[in-house]
Scaffold this motif. Structure first.
Motif, PDB file in Angstrom:
ATOM      1  N   SER A  94     -16.511 -16.814  -3.047  1.00 48.33           N
ATOM      2  CA  SER A  94     -16.405 -15.373  -2.846  1.00 48.33           C
ATOM      3  C   SER A  94     -17.322 -14.624  -3.816  1.00 48.33           C
ATOM      4  CB  SER A  94     -14.962 -14.912  -3.043  1.00 48.33           C
ATOM      5  OG  SER A  94     -14.608 -14.996  -4.423  1.00 48.33           O
ATOM      6  N   VAL A  95     -17.506 -13.355  -3.535  1.00 49.07           N
ATOM      7  CA  VAL A  95     -18.196 -12.488  -4.488  1.00 49.07           C
ATOM      8  C   VAL A  95     -17.221 -12.127  -5.604  1.00 49.07           C
ATOM      9  CG1 VAL A  95     -19.733 -11.542  -2.750  1.00 49.07           C
ATOM     10  CG2 VAL A  95     -17.541 -10.427  -3.181  1.00 49.07           C
ATOM     11  N   LYS A  96     -17.739 -11.686  -6.728  1.00 48.30           N
ATOM     12  CA  LYS A  96     -16.881 -11.323  -7.864  1.00 48.30           C
ATOM     13  C   LYS A  96     -16.180 -10.008  -7.588  1.00 48.30           C
ATOM     14  CE  LYS A  96     -18.703  -9.812 -11.660  1.00 48.30           C
ATOM     15  NZ  LYS A  96     -19.461  -9.723 -12.929  1.00 48.30           N
ATOM     16  N   GLU A  97     -14.864 -10.001  -7.764  1.00 46.39           N
ATOM     17  CA  GLU A  97     -14.069  -8.801  -7.569  1.00 46.39           C
ATOM     18  C   GLU A  97     -13.122  -8.613  -8.754  1.00 46.39           C
ATOM     19  OE1 GLU A  97     -14.337  -6.606  -5.290  1.00 46.39           O
ATOM     20  OE2 GLU A  97     -15.544  -7.590  -3.737  1.00 46.39           O
ATOM     21  N   THR A  98     -12.737  -7.374  -9.012  1.00 44.42           N
ATOM     22  CA  THR A  98     -11.781  -7.065 -10.076  1.00 44.42           C
ATOM     23  C   THR A  98     -10.385  -6.954  -9.478  1.00 44.42           C
ATOM     24  OG1 THR A  98     -13.455  -5.851 -11.340  1.00 44.42           O
ATOM     25  CG2 THR A  98     -11.154  -5.450 -11.902  1.00 44.42           C
ATOM     26  N   ILE A  99      -9.442  -7.742 -10.005  1.00 41.26           N
ATOM     27  CA  ILE A  99      -8.071  -7.735  -9.506  1.00 41.26           C
ATOM     28  C   ILE A  99      -7.125  -7.414 -10.666  1.00 41.26           C
ATOM     29  CG2 ILE A  99      -8.595  -9.391  -7.679  1.00 41.26           C
ATOM     30  CD1 ILE A  99      -7.385 -11.562  -9.365  1.00 41.26           C
ATOM     31  N   ASN A 100      -5.892  -7.074 -10.326  1.00 37.43           N
ATOM     32  CA  ASN A 100      -4.878  -6.713 -11.316  1.00 37.43           C
ATOM     33  C   ASN A 100      -3.791  -7.774 -11.377  1.00 37.43           C
ATOM     34  OD1 ASN A 100      -6.027  -4.154 -11.968  1.00 37.43           O
ATOM     35  ND2 ASN A 100      -5.175  -3.322 -10.082  1.00 37.43           N
ATOM     36  N   THR A 101      -3.367  -8.111 -12.589  1.00 33.20           N
ATOM     37  CA  THR A 101      -2.249  -9.031 -12.765  1.00 33.20           C
ATOM     38  C   THR A 101      -0.933  -8.256 -12.698  1.00 33.20           C
ATOM     39  OG1 THR A 101      -2.337  -8.785 -15.170  1.00 33.20           O
ATOM     40  CG2 THR A 101      -3.639 -10.556 -14.196  1.00 33.20           C
ATOM     41  N   TYR A 102       0.176  -8.984 -12.782  1.00 27.04           N
ATOM     42  CA  TYR A 102       1.498  -8.363 -12.672  1.00 27.04           C
ATOM     43  C   TYR A 102       1.742  -7.344 -13.780  1.00 27.04           C
ATOM     44  CZ  TYR A 102       6.565  -7.989 -12.196  1.00 27.04           C
ATOM     45  OH  TYR A 102       7.838  -7.514 -12.034  1.00 27.04           O
ATOM     46  N   ASP A 103       1.185  -7.604 -14.973  1.00 26.76           N
ATOM     47  CA  ASP A 103       1.361  -6.681 -16.088  1.00 26.76           C
ATOM     48  C   ASP A 103       0.183  -5.707 -16.212  1.00 26.76           C
ATOM     49  OD1 ASP A 103      -0.289  -8.767 -16.695  1.00 26.76           O
ATOM     50  OD2 ASP A 103       0.491  -9.134 -18.692  1.00 26.76           O
ATOM     51  N   VAL A 146      -5.679 -12.934  -4.546  1.00 20.18           N
ATOM     52  CA  VAL A 146      -5.319 -11.594  -5.013  1.00 20.18           C
ATOM     53  C   VAL A 146      -3.799 -11.449  -5.088  1.00 20.18           C
ATOM     54  CG1 VAL A 146      -5.475  -9.134  -4.518  1.00 20.18           C
ATOM     55  CG2 VAL A 146      -7.435 -10.618  -4.078  1.00 20.18           C
ATOM     56  N   GLN A 147      -3.089 -11.894  -4.049  1.00 12.84           N
ATOM     57  CA  GLN A 147      -1.628 -11.810  -4.048  1.00 12.84           C
ATOM     58  C   GLN A 147      -1.019 -12.664  -5.149  1.00 12.84           C
ATOM     59  OE1 GLN A 147      -0.571 -12.957  -0.070  1.00 12.84           O
ATOM     60  NE2 GLN A 147      -1.644 -11.235   0.866  1.00 12.84           N
ATOM     61  N   THR A 148      -1.635 -13.811  -5.396  1.00 11.14           N
ATOM     62  CA  THR A 148      -1.147 -14.673  -6.477  1.00 11.14           C
ATOM     63  C   THR A 148      -1.305 -13.991  -7.825  1.00 11.14           C
ATOM     64  OG1 THR A 148      -1.726 -16.655  -5.213  1.00 11.14           O
ATOM     65  CG2 THR A 148      -1.401 -16.923  -7.575  1.00 11.14           C
ATOM     66  N   ALA A 149      -2.456 -13.374  -8.044  1.00 15.33           N
ATOM     67  CA  ALA A 149      -2.695 -12.677  -9.312  1.00 15.33           C
ATOM     68  C   ALA A 149      -1.720 -11.519  -9.491  1.00 15.33           C
ATOM     69  CB  ALA A 149      -4.127 -12.169  -9.369  1.00 15.33           C
ATOM     70  N   ASN A 150      -1.404 -10.842  -8.392  1.00 14.23           N
ATOM     71  CA  ASN A 150      -0.483  -9.702  -8.479  1.00 14.23           C
ATOM     72  C   ASN A 150       0.922 -10.117  -8.884  1.00 14.23           C
ATOM     73  OD1 ASN A 150      -2.035  -8.120  -5.603  1.00 14.23           O
ATOM     74  ND2 ASN A 150      -2.581  -8.006  -7.754  1.00 14.23           N
ATOM     75  N   MET A 151       1.268 -11.400  -8.688  1.00 12.56           N
ATOM     76  CA  MET A 151       2.619 -11.873  -9.013  1.00 12.56           C
ATOM     77  C   MET A 151       2.689 -12.573 -10.360  1.00 12.56           C
ATOM     78  SD  MET A 151       4.119 -13.268  -5.384  1.00 12.56           S
ATOM     79  CE  MET A 151       2.922 -14.595  -5.315  1.00 12.56           C
ATOM     80  N   THR A 153       1.641 -12.843 -14.577  1.00 15.66           N
ATOM     81  CA  THR A 153       1.222 -12.071 -15.739  1.00 15.66           C
ATOM     82  C   THR A 153      -0.166 -12.525 -16.189  1.00 15.66           C
ATOM     83  OG1 THR A 153       2.227 -13.608 -17.319  1.00 15.66           O
ATOM     84  CG2 THR A 153       3.621 -11.820 -16.478  1.00 15.66           C
ATOM     85  N   PHE A 154      -0.742 -11.765 -17.093  1.00 14.96           N
ATOM     86  CA  PHE A 154      -2.090 -12.070 -17.584  1.00 14.96           C
ATOM     87  C   PHE A 154      -2.157 -13.474 -18.183  1.00 14.96           C
ATOM     88  CE2 PHE A 154      -5.266 -12.037 -20.976  1.00 14.96           C
ATOM     89  CZ  PHE A 154      -6.386 -11.600 -20.299  1.00 14.96           C
ATOM     90  N   ASN A 155      -1.179 -13.814 -19.044  1.00 16.10           N
ATOM     91  CA  ASN A 155      -1.191 -15.131 -19.693  1.00 16.10           C
ATOM     92  C   ASN A 155      -0.945 -16.246 -18.688  1.00 16.10           C
ATOM     93  OD1 ASN A 155      -1.645 -13.999 -22.213  1.00 16.10           O
ATOM     94  ND2 ASN A 155       0.528 -13.803 -22.678  1.00 16.10           N
ATOM     95  N   ASP A 156      -0.033 -16.019 -17.718  1.00 17.46           N
ATOM     96  CA  ASP A 156       0.246 -17.041 -16.710  1.00 17.46           C
ATOM     97  C   ASP A 156      -0.963 -17.280 -15.813  1.00 17.46           C
ATOM     98  OD1 ASP A 156       2.766 -17.379 -17.685  1.00 17.46           O
ATOM     99  OD2 ASP A 156       3.742 -16.087 -16.198  1.00 17.46           O
ATOM    100  N   GLU A 165      -0.101 -24.071  -8.980  1.00 17.81           N
ATOM    101  CA  GLU A 165       1.169 -24.150  -8.249  1.00 17.81           C
ATOM    102  C   GLU A 165       1.382 -22.915  -7.374  1.00 17.81           C
ATOM    103  OE1 GLU A 165       4.110 -24.691 -11.228  1.00 17.81           O
ATOM    104  OE2 GLU A 165       3.702 -26.841 -11.511  1.00 17.81           O
ATOM    105  N   ALA A 166       1.033 -21.741  -7.896  1.00 18.06           N
ATOM    106  CA  ALA A 166       1.227 -20.508  -7.137  1.00 18.06           C
ATOM    107  C   ALA A 166       0.345 -20.476  -5.887  1.00 18.06           C
ATOM    108  CB  ALA A 166       0.943 -19.303  -8.026  1.00 18.06           C
TER     109      ALA A 166
END
Length: 307
Positions: A94-103, A146-151, A153-156, A165-166
């Motif tokens: 994929s191309v590089k995209e910015t995503i958000n973690t749960y925190d 993206v959905q995995t990252a949203n669920m 935390t940053f450290n996880d 696993e996720a």
């Protein structure tokens, strides 16, 4: 001469006819055979997938011959057409995209996926060519990351075990959709590259510095507490040992003094004259270089003379 020319013409016509009626499917290819634009035969890669492909096509209302036999095949010239596709594992990045973690931490992520075509008939009907595969992966596979990252935390998210696993937990449902709709099977999904956004690096460094300082202060406080507890315990043990030693030494000294006094008293009882002799010797020693004046009737003269 005419016979030779006739033979050459016949051979040429036979070659043209064979070329128009025969085709080969290589070991790293799958193929779709169409008769007047309708799919009538599918050549797949894995023999174990024959029943699965047949069922998938029947469920969609298509009665198609499915085989895994590669090599030389024949077709009806001008009536049947052949579409071939690679059966190798293909890689999508994929191309590089910015995503958000749960925190709510931002990460620049680039993902990859490996996949292959297991049902060329569905692939031909829905996509038709490899040029549309990247678009399909962008629309269906990339959102899984993206959905995995949203669920997480940053450290996880930076824990390889947890992120793997996720993603794997969602791969089965993803493949069910891709296989039934497009004939595509994804074998592996992962993070190709992950970085911090440049505008977040300073804030991340500051936060990490604060966390390190906080952890350091916590460890120092715990260390001081452990030290004070150990010192108090050591002082208590020291006082107990000293007190016990003083008590023991006092007891031994008292017993020794009592024994010495007893021996001394016993010696006096056995030889009183010897005791008097000792006392005279001590008196003489104390009178050394000393001048005293006394009358002749003083008892000390009798004592010094042994009377």
């Amino acid at each position: 001469m005419k016979k030779w020319i006739f033979a050459i013409v016949i051979c040429f016509i036979a070659f043209i006819g064979l070329n128009m009626t025969a085709y080969t499917v290589a070991e790293d290819e799958v193929a779709v055979v169409k008769t007047m634009g309708k799919i009538v035969k599918v050549i797949i890669d894995n023999p174990n997938d024959v029943e699965q492909v047949e069922k998938a096509l029947k469920d969609k209302g298509y009665n198609v011959e499915v085989t895994s036999q590669k090599g030389l095949h024949f077709k009806l010239p001008f009536v049947q057409t052949i579409n071939k596709y690679s059966s190798k594992y293909l890689t999508y990045t994929s191309v590089k995209e910015t995503i958000n973690t749960y925190d709510s931490r931002k990460i620049d992520v680039q993902m990859y996926a490996q996949y292959r075509i297991i049902n060329p008939a569905l692939f031909n009907m829905t996509l038709g060519s490899n040029s549309k595969l990247n678009t399909l992966m962008d629309d269906r596979v990339y959102p899984v990351v993206v959905q995995t990252a949203n669920m997480l935390t940053f450290n996880d998210f930076f824990d390889r075990t947890k992120i793997t696993e996720a993603i794997d937990s969602k791969k089965h449902s993803l493949n069910s959709e891709l296989v039934s709709a497009y004939g595509i099977y994804v074998t592996d999904i992962g993070i190709h590259r992950k970085n911090f956004p440049l505008n977040n690096i300073s804030s991340i460094e500051e936060k990490m510095s604060m966390e390190i300082q906080k952890e350091s202060e916590k460890l120092m406080a715990e260390g001081d507490s452990e030290f004070q507890m150990a010192k108090s315990e050591t002082d208590r043990i020291k006082k107990e040992i000293v007190a016990k030693a003083v008590e023991e030494s006092s007891k031994i000294k008292a017993e020794a003094d009592a024994e010495a006094l007893r021996i001394y008293q016993e010696s006096l009882k056995k030889d009183l004259e010897f005791y008097r002799f000792i006392q005279r010797m001590n008196t003489y020693k104390n009178l050394k270089d000393t001048t005293i004046f006394m009358d002749k009737d003083n008892d000390i003269l009798d004592y010094l003379n042994g009377y």
